[in-house]
Design an enzyme around this catalytic site. Structure first.
Site, short mmCIF file in Angstrom:
data_model
loop_
_atom_site.label_atom_id
_atom_site.label_comp_id
_atom_site.label_asym_id
_atom_site.label_seq_id
_atom_site.Cartn_x
_atom_site.Cartn_y
_atom_site.Cartn_z
N THR A 106 -26.12 -34.66 -27.84
CA THR A 106 -25.99 -33.99 -29.13
C THR A 106 -25.86 -35.03 -30.23
O THR A 106 -25.34 -36.11 -29.99
CB THR A 106 -24.71 -33.13 -29.15
OG1 THR A 106 -24.72 -32.23 -28.06
CG2 THR A 106 -24.57 -32.34 -30.44
N VAL A 143 -28.78 -22.13 -23.12
CA VAL A 143 -28.34 -22.56 -24.44
C VAL A 143 -26.89 -23.01 -24.32
O VAL A 143 -26.07 -22.33 -23.71
CB VAL A 143 -28.46 -21.42 -25.47
CG1 VAL A 143 -27.84 -21.83 -26.80
CG2 VAL A 143 -29.92 -21.02 -25.66
N GLY A 203 -20.89 -33.11 -25.34
CA GLY A 203 -20.52 -33.02 -23.94
C GLY A 203 -21.06 -31.75 -23.31
O GLY A 203 -22.06 -31.19 -23.77
N LEU A 204 -20.40 -31.29 -22.25
CA LEU A 204 -20.88 -30.12 -21.53
C LEU A 204 -20.58 -28.86 -22.33
O LEU A 204 -19.43 -28.46 -22.50
CB LEU A 204 -20.23 -30.03 -20.15
CG LEU A 204 -20.78 -28.93 -19.25
CD1 LEU A 204 -22.26 -29.18 -18.93
CD2 LEU A 204 -19.98 -28.82 -17.97
#
Length: 325
Positions: A187, A216, A239-240
């Site tokens: 990101t 998504v 991150g996740l």
């Protein structure tokens, strides 16, 4: 003088000070403010935030808006094929398709987002068009693509030879196990405070590498991947995404700042909240950055390895986020 009268006078003083832009103790429930703010300033996630911040700073240094700055900033990694986790050249999903997610939010709580968008290099600019030209907050998939094309965006192949080669190699075993700070390095989130003292934020990604087609994450979700409250501050996550969405992480960080926590402490408390809800965080990375109304900033993550970029009137720097482990 009675204690009640003192409290009334102090409460009235607190309201005056807030209106005048001075710092007020949180016991009075005032909004965060300062007579001397560190502005303008821009912060963003990861080392690719350095060139992104430079583009944003060009806008901010010319007294442009935070909204224009964050859009201009994140467009840089969106267009860079060497940034393999954002926009053009991003890692594809399991079917070899590059699908993009993005959102943007301004000082007035206006926001726009796109998710599962294909063939458009700059999803952040499409998200801004959703915010400004539609009554909606989010468009997805084919609908988002049709909208982008109607606004003059060019349809392009976003799968570069390098990313296609990596996908072909991945197909040989087709194992999906993200490596923290690599596949989770997915990101760019950016927050800015402009010369007028207004905040804005943007977040854009190509998502987790080799994700299921249609997946998504948190990045386009207002409150999860990004949240801005112009009275308090702004936050963004990396991150996740699944772990961030479960806690509505960026909104949580802003609310923790509203309660009087510094940006770094707010990020830390949000990370600790995520850890408390997970059975195992050995292979899980989540990081937050935050910027408050005074231009104070901070970042925090689960595991070391997360960094964030800062640029203000003193120059630019890349900082390691503090970590729980």
């Amino acid at each position: 003088m009675s204690s009640r009268r003192k409290f009334i006078q102090l409460s009235a003083l607190g309201a005056t000070l807030v209106g005048g832009g001075f710092h007020v103790a949180k016991a009075f429930g005032g909004t965060l403010g300062s007579a001397k703010s560190n502005k303008p300033i821009v912060i963003s996630t990861w080392d690719h935030g350095i060139p992104a911040n430079e583009a944003a700073w060009k806008v901010l240094s010319e007294k442009g808006s935070a909204l224009d700055a964050v859009e201009a900033g994140v467009r840089v990694p969106e267009a860079d094929p060497n940034v393999r986790t954002v926009g053009y050249g991003g890692y594809p999903d399991r079917e070899g398709k590059v699908t993009l997610d993005a959102c943007i939010m301004d000082k007035d709580s206006n926001c726009g987002a796109v998710a599962f968008l294909q063939h458009i290099k700059h999803p952040i600019s499409v998200a801004r068009k959703v915010m400004e030209d539609t009554p909606h907050v989010m468009l997805v998939g084919d609908g988002a693509l049709a909208f982008a094309l109607s606004k003059g965006f060019k349809k392009e192949n976003l799968l570069t030879p390098a990313s296609e080669k990596d996908w072909q190699n991945w197909l040989k075993e087709s194992k999906y196990k993200p490596v923290i700070n690599i596949e989770n390095h997915d990101t760019i989130g950016m927050l800015a405070l402009d010369a007028n003292g207004d905040l804005a934020g943007a977040c854009t990604t190509s998502g987790a590498s080799y994700k299921m087609h249609g997946r998504v994450g948190d990045s386009p979700i207002i409150g999860a991947g990004l949240f801005v409250d112009n009275e308090v501050g702004a936050a963004t996550a990396t991150g996740l995404g699944e772990a961030v969405m479960r806690m509505v992480g960026s909104h949580l960080v802003v609310e923790l700042m509203r309660q009087g926590n510094s940006p770094e402490d707010a990020c830390r408390l949000a990370v600790e909240r995520i850890i408390s809800k997970q059975k195992d965080v050995k292979d899980l990375q989540v990081g937050f950055i935050a910027l408050n109304k005074n231009g104070e900033y901070g970042g925090y993550c689960i595991h070391k390895g997360f960094n964030f970029a800062v640029q203000d009137t003193t120059g630019k720097q890349l900082l390691d986020g503090k970590s729980k482990f």
